[in-house]
Design a protein around this motif. Structure first.
Motif, PDB file in Angstrom:
ATOM      1  N   ILE A  62      -4.227  -5.570   7.470  1.00 17.70           N
ATOM      2  CA  ILE A  62      -2.653  -5.161   7.068  1.00 17.70           C
ATOM      3  C   ILE A  62      -1.794  -5.513   7.930  1.00 17.70           C
ATOM      4  O   ILE A  62      -1.771  -5.387   9.192  1.00 17.70           O
ATOM      5  N   SER A  63      -0.375  -6.137   7.265  1.00 15.45           N
ATOM      6  CA  SER A  63       0.517  -6.091   8.466  1.00 15.45           C
ATOM      7  C   SER A  63       1.813  -5.774   8.015  1.00 15.45           C
ATOM      8  O   SER A  63       2.182  -5.466   6.732  1.00 15.45           O
ATOM      9  N   GLY A  64       2.761  -5.216   8.753  1.00 15.89           N
ATOM     10  CA  GLY A  64       3.949  -4.562   8.473  1.00 15.89           C
ATOM     11  C   GLY A  64       5.085  -4.769   9.516  1.00 15.89           C
ATOM     12  O   GLY A  64       4.845  -5.183  10.488  1.00 15.89           O
ATOM     13  N   CYS A 115       4.197   7.742   4.145  1.00 18.13           N
ATOM     14  CA  CYS A 115       3.170   7.008   3.573  1.00 18.13           C
ATOM     15  C   CYS A 115       3.389   5.626   4.351  1.00 18.13           C
ATOM     16  O   CYS A 115       2.447   5.083   4.936  1.00 18.13           O
ATOM     17  N   GLN A 116       4.750   5.149   4.721  1.00 20.64           N
ATOM     18  CA  GLN A 116       4.912   3.854   5.384  1.00 20.64           C
ATOM     19  C   GLN A 116       4.411   4.050   6.608  1.00 20.64           C
ATOM     20  O   GLN A 116       3.754   3.031   7.111  1.00 20.64           O
ATOM     21  N   SER A 117       4.848   4.915   7.470  1.00 20.22           N
ATOM     22  CA  SER A 117       4.336   5.069   8.913  1.00 20.22           C
ATOM     23  C   SER A 117       2.948   5.227   9.137  1.00 20.22           C
ATOM     24  O   SER A 117       2.398   4.867  10.153  1.00 20.22           O
ATOM     25  N   VAL A 141       8.063   2.840  16.867  1.00 20.39           N
ATOM     26  CA  VAL A 141       8.916   3.446  16.288  1.00 20.39           C
ATOM     27  C   VAL A 141       9.527   2.993  14.884  1.00 20.39           C
ATOM     28  O   VAL A 141      10.023   1.957  15.127  1.00 20.39           O
ATOM     29  N   GLU A 142       9.549   4.048  13.834  1.00 23.09           N
ATOM     30  CA  GLU A 142      10.387   3.275  12.821  1.00 23.09           C
ATOM     31  C   GLU A 142      11.615   3.976  12.792  1.00 23.09           C
ATOM     32  O   GLU A 142      11.907   5.349  13.122  1.00 23.09           O
ATOM     33  N   LEU A 143      12.782   3.070  12.505  1.00 22.55           N
ATOM     34  CA  LEU A 143      14.376   3.810  12.282  1.00 22.55           C
ATOM     35  C   LEU A 143      14.359   3.844  10.803  1.00 22.55           C
ATOM     36  O   LEU A 143      14.229   2.942  10.083  1.00 22.55           O
ATOM     37  N   LYS A 144      15.312   4.829  10.561  1.00 19.51           N
ATOM     38  CA  LYS A 144      15.774   5.102   8.977  1.00 19.51           C
ATOM     39  C   LYS A 144      17.034   5.751   9.108  1.00 19.51           C
ATOM     40  O   LYS A 144      17.391   6.564   9.822  1.00 19.51           O
ATOM     41  N   SER A 145      17.754   5.340   8.064  1.00 23.72           N
ATOM     42  CA  SER A 145      19.232   5.957   7.873  1.00 23.72           C
ATOM     43  C   SER A 145      19.043   6.589   6.706  1.00 23.72           C
ATOM     44  O   SER A 145      18.301   6.127   5.596  1.00 23.72           O
ATOM     45  N   SER A 146      19.726   7.714   6.462  1.00 22.38           N
ATOM     46  CA  SER A 146      19.652   8.465   5.218  1.00 22.38           C
ATOM     47  C   SER A 146      20.984   9.393   5.090  1.00 22.38           C
ATOM     48  O   SER A 146      21.674   9.698   6.206  1.00 22.38           O
ATOM     49  N   LEU A 174       0.871  -1.342   0.010  1.00 21.83           N
ATOM     50  CA  LEU A 174       0.043  -0.026  -0.009  1.00 21.83           C
ATOM     51  C   LEU A 174       0.812   1.139  -0.063  1.00 21.83           C
ATOM     52  O   LEU A 174       0.579   2.237  -0.551  1.00 21.83           O
ATOM     53  N   THR A 175       2.180   1.284   0.739  1.00 25.12           N
ATOM     54  CA  THR A 175       2.801   2.189   0.584  1.00 25.12           C
ATOM     55  C   THR A 175       3.149   2.625  -0.922  1.00 25.12           C
ATOM     56  O   THR A 175       3.308   3.932  -1.367  1.00 25.12           O
ATOM     57  N   LYS A 176       3.379   1.561  -1.724  1.00 29.55           N
ATOM     58  CA  LYS A 176       3.733   1.943  -3.198  1.00 29.55           C
ATOM     59  C   LYS A 176       2.455   2.506  -4.001  1.00 29.55           C
ATOM     60  O   LYS A 176       2.642   3.424  -4.580  1.00 29.55           O
ATOM     61  N   VAL A 177       1.264   2.013  -3.482  1.00 27.62           N
ATOM     62  CA  VAL A 177      -0.057   2.476  -3.870  1.00 27.62           C
ATOM     63  C   VAL A 177      -0.119   3.870  -3.593  1.00 27.62           C
ATOM     64  O   VAL A 177      -0.410   4.940  -4.433  1.00 27.62           O
TER      65      VAL A 177
END
Ligand code: 0WD
Ligand code: CA
Length: 381
Positions: A228-230, A276-278, A249-254, A132-135
């Motif tokens: 929905i599962s993630g 979108c993802q979170s 909590v969502e962790l991201k490196s950038s 769904l994030t892609k949508v």
């Protein structure tokens, strides 16, 4: 390919949700008020272990334990490339799992799902959050297309991604630099996550990408209900609201942002995907680690998911969360209109390439099937 809609039959783009042949993806068509979206509620959890085996419990849930010595904004200096050569076990990406783990969860939790009559599962859609994030990102995506396979079975629509040829080639031709960047994301997590609420992170441990903790949630967007599962990175034991998904909590490196051009592109592309993802799982906090070209973390930054739409609003050519959600609403309505044969042996393949409309084709060949025989049998009892 048994059915291919002809462009001549396409409906006018003004009312894309009424068309049953193709769906327009232009942002202009989806401007307007934000649609109804109910904060997802968690109904279950499962874990995948170091061998990628399913367990119907939270054994792989980790806890957010940022080191107290590192103040937000200061440079932690963690080397995200450390262990890439000798402490890295990678998931086999040639193994296509599709909806496997979600279906396993559904089979084991049928009693929780409030089905009645012919509908064992009282939901319109079952899918991975990542699909769904892609949508959601589609109206603003200009690089990568997608393929989403859908089957209707006992009144529920199952959506499962198929890798495109372009994506497969890209994956097979990944450079060492790209591989290292993927690793750095997992390494970043290992600096912030502990195995228990009062434990400490063990950043020198082996990184094994087979391991995952997944939350299963009920959500609603306008007239569409979903299961929905993630995959969830960690839970904050100190969160003001300790109920999932609010404690997640969502962790991201950038890459470190060094100039206004990089800032603009971060806002337009990264923050779009992160939001979108979170947002889809109701995860309120994203913790980003910015790395310098040598792969060392130079700063940590918290992003409240609900703040992101305000952060990007100053940019005239940025994205609009309402467009993402209205497009998703329209896409799901389109799927409901198109996918009418209730038969796990029939797969409707929705395909999209940047610059085009979403179209579909219908397949009965078993290589397209997304619901395994064991699942169909279990849900037919
Ligand atoms: O079969 C497929 N085509 C896919 C399967 C595509 C996307 C995901 N999956 C599976 C994976 O097995 C994974 O365990 O779904 C699970 C995660 O589902 P999701 O939460 O719906 O996926 P997404 O939101 O795209 O990714 C969440 C995290 C990623 O974190 P970052 O911070 O990089 O967004 O799941 C991981 C990754 O850590 N992840 C994957 N792990 C293993 N295999 C994959 C994958 N294909 N994709 C994302
Ligand atoms: Ca992550």
């Amino acid at each position: 390919r048994e059915h291919c809609p002809t462009p001549l039959m396409a409906q006018p783009s003004k009312r894309p949700y009424l068309s049953t042949t193709s769906l327009n993806t232009h942002p202009m068509s989806y401007q307007g008020a934000f649609p109804f979206f109910r904060l997802p509620s968690e109904v279950g959890r499962f874990s995948l272990d170091s061998h990628r085996c399913y367990h119907g419990d939270s054994r792989k849930l980790r806890y957010y334990r940022p080191p107290s010595s590192v103040q937000k904004g200061a440079s932690p200096g963690w080397d995200l490339m450390d262990g890439y050569e000798n402490r890295y076990v990678r998931r086999d990406e040639n193994e296509k799992e599709g909806l496997l783990h979600i279906l396993t969860w559904v089979k084991e939790n049928k009693g929780l799902l409030g089905g009645s009559g012919s509908r064992q599962l009282d939901r319109d859609f079952v899918t991975w959050r990542g699909h769904l994030t892609k949508v959601l990102c589609t109206p603003y995506e200009s690089q990568e297309g997608w393929l989403l396979a859908v089957s209707l079975f006992k009144g529920t629509l199952y959506i499962s991604e198929r890798e495109t040829e372009v994506a497969r080639k890209k994956r097979e031709e990944r450079t060492t630099i790209q591989e290292k960047l993927m690793y750095s994301g997992y390494k970043f997590e290992s600096h912030l996550c502990a195995d228990s609420p009062d434990g400490q992170p063990s950043p020198s441990a082996v990184v094994n990408t087979n391991e995952a903790f997944c939350s299963v949630l009920f959500a609603r967007l306008s007239t569409h209900s979903f299961l929905i599962s993630g995959e969830v990175d960690c839970c904050d034991p100190l969160a003001t609201n300790s109920n999932p998904p609010s404690c997640y909590v969502e962790l991201k490196s950038s890459a470190q942002i060094r100039n206004p051009h990089q800032q603009r592109s971060f806002n337009r592309y990264k923050l779009l995907k992160w939001w979108c993802q979170s947002f889809l799982l109701g995860i309120p906090l994203i913790v980003a680690g910015f790395r310098n070209p040598e792969g060392k973390v130079v700063s940590l930054q918290d992003y409240r998911t609900s703040d992101i739409p305000h952060l990007i609003r100053t940019d005239q050519h940025s994205w609009d969360p309402a467009v993402c959600m209205n497009f998703c609403d329209a896409f799901l309505s389109f799927v409901k209109n198109v996918v009418t044969r209730d038969d796990p042996g029939v797969v409707y393949l929705f395909s999209w390439e940047p610059g085009s409309d979403v179209t579909f084709s219908v397949h009965t060949d078993p290589t397209y099937h997304i619901l395994p025989a064991w699942y169909v049998e279990a849900m037919s009892l």
